[in-house]
Design an enzyme around this catalytic site. Structure first.
Site: not given
Ligand code: EPZ
Length: 422
Positions: A22-23, A118, A123, A308, A400
């Site tokens: 998915k990701n 969320c 996020r 995850d 999802r």
């Molecule tokens: C991706 O989300 C995945 N989603 C998430 O999977 C996964 O948990 C996450 O990476 C971490 O591995 C998809 O790929 C669609 P991040 P993403 O940016 O890109 C903070 C699932 O269950 N952050 O690496 O949103 C954020 O708040 C989902 O399939 C900032 O602070 O993850 C979080 O605490 C859930 N500022 C951490 O970094 C930003 O601009 C990780 O976020 C962006 C992120």
């Protein structure tokens, strides 16, 4: 709203096919915006999030067709006629923010709604914003929307992220592919989904090196072509179903699984006493009939233990021998499955980002509530070995990220059925 009823039903045996990630698919689909040529994705998962991304891309002017029962996605963005990713779609799925980079690179402008928080955390998007500003974009927040302007054409740059954000890495890579000049992204995310995106972009003509490491170099090109790309196996679906025989007993082969996708997770399973072997067709997980040994888990960016899989691992450790400490370092609120597992008799103490799980002999089935995608599936897993019946409500979260979940589990002997909601 549909619910899923699980009844503890003894050891499992058989095979579970693992779908495309998915990701990975959610970042590969927006890549269609980078080219006027067709992009075809095979081995795509049949999930509601994919349909949401299809709707979003169509709202921008792309043509997206799901074929072969959704396992093939044919996308073409010959004409993009709308530069705004609407709040209504973005609020449902945060990954909608992955149209920001490609839209900005192709059209020079983009207006993308902030996703809003969320269940698992606030996020924010600050890392996406600073990454794209490094490429020369001007981005301002107005009425809950990010208004981004490339000021002509994005320019290559060296940028170091304070945190290896997956999404910010993906937006930067897609934008830099069409920027003028060379870019270097430092502290880049190393997830397999990033590697998959780069391999697809390279087929489209992008010049990128270093994917899978913390430093990725991109030589911008003037235009990108089309491609056909097979979506990488979903390591999170893989890890999730590996825990089914661990929890319920028995022996299950996960078709398409490779240890390299889940190395840190497999290391923890080995430490807990689980047998995982790589076969010609996937991964074989055998529960030797002994109780799981308690292990401590800390979630980290790849190649560390994936956040995850934290909820699913907690479900398994609820009946382990001893006390396990789980530390969630990626999201600020990702223990919502804990109170639901406690309704089933689990002994869990949550303090901020740390959960202490004291193993009990057996959980008891109960009606429980799904709150987010991975928390939902951890409750299903817990129900596989609980005494009696567990009903997981609000399973739209599950749909999802897990295609045909009840079929896949029933095929290996689990007693799982969907109850149509009113
Ligand atoms: C991706 O989300 C995945 N989603 C998430 O999977 C996964 O948990 C996450 O990476 C971490 O591995 C998809 O790929 C669609 P991040 P993403 O940016 O890109 C903070 C699932 O269950 N952050 O690496 O949103 C954020 O708040 C989902 O399939 C900032 O602070 O993850 C979080 O605490 C859930 N500022 C951490 O970094 C930003 O601009 C990780 O976020 C962006 C992120």
């Amino acid at each position: 709203m549909d619910a899923i009823r699980v009844t503890g039903n003894g050891p499992l045996s058989g095979q579970i096919p693992i779908a495309g990630a998915k990701n990975a698919c959610l970042t590969l689909m927006p890549a269609t915006l980078l080219s006027e040529e067709p992009l075809t994705l095979t081995n795509s998962p049949r999930l509601s999030d994919i349909k949401t991304m299809k709707l979003l891309l169509e709202s921008l002017g792309s043509e997206v067709t799901l074929m072969n029962d959704g396992q093939v996605i044919a996308a073409s963005s010959h004409d993009v006629n709308n530069l705004t990713a609407d709040y209504d779609i973005v609020r449902k799925m945060r990954a909608s923010n992955l149209v920001l980079g490609p839209l900005l690179a192709r059209e020079g402008r983009a207006v993308v709604s902030l996703p809003g928080g969320c269940a698992i955390g606030a996020r924010p998007m600050d890392l996406h914003i600073s990454a794209l500003e490094a490429l020369g974009a001007e981005i301002e927040l107005k009425d809950g929307y990010l208004h981004a302007d490339a000021k002509g054409r994005l320019k290559g740059a060296v940028h170091e992220m304070r945190f290896a954000s997956v999404g910010a890495t993906e937006n930067f890579l897609m934008a830099a592919s069409l920027a003028k000049g060379t870019s270097v992204l430092k502290n880049a995310a190393r997830e397999p989904e990033i590697v998959d995106l780069v391999q697809c972009l390279r087929k489209m003509g992008a010049q990128i090196e270093g994917e899978g490491t913390s430093e990725i170099t991109i030589q911008g090109v003037d235009r990108l072509g089309g491609a056909t790309h097979r979506v990488v196996t979903d390591r999170i679906e893989l890890g999730t179903y590996m825990l089914a025989p661990v929890i319920a007993g028995g022996e299950v082969e996960l078709l398409g699984g490779r240890i390299s996708l889940v190395q840190a997770f497999v290391d923890k399973l080995h430490a807990a006493g689980v047998d995982v072997t790589e076969t010609e067709n996937g991964l074989l997980v055998k529960n030797k009939g002994e109780r799981l040994q308690a292990v401590d888990v800390t979630t980290e960016v790849f190649p560390g233990f994936p956040t995850d899989l934290q909820a699913q691992m907690m479900a398994a450790l609820c009946t382990a021998n001893g006390t396990s400490v789980l530390e969630e370092t990626i999201f600020e609120n990702r223990f919502m499955h804990a109170p639901e597992l406690m309704r089933m008799g689990a002994k869990i103490e949550v303090q901020g980002g740390t959960a202490k799980v004291t193993g009990v002999e057996r959980l008891k089935g109960a009606p429980v509530m799904a709150t987010d995608l991975r928390a939902s599936v951890s409750l299903i897993l817990a129900g596989l070995a609980a005494e009696g019946e567990t009903v997981v409500n609000r399973v739209y979260h599950l749909d999802r990220g897990y295609e045909k979940l009840e079929e896949k589990l029933a095929a290996v002997g689990a007693k799982v059925e969907r109850i149509a909601g009113e």
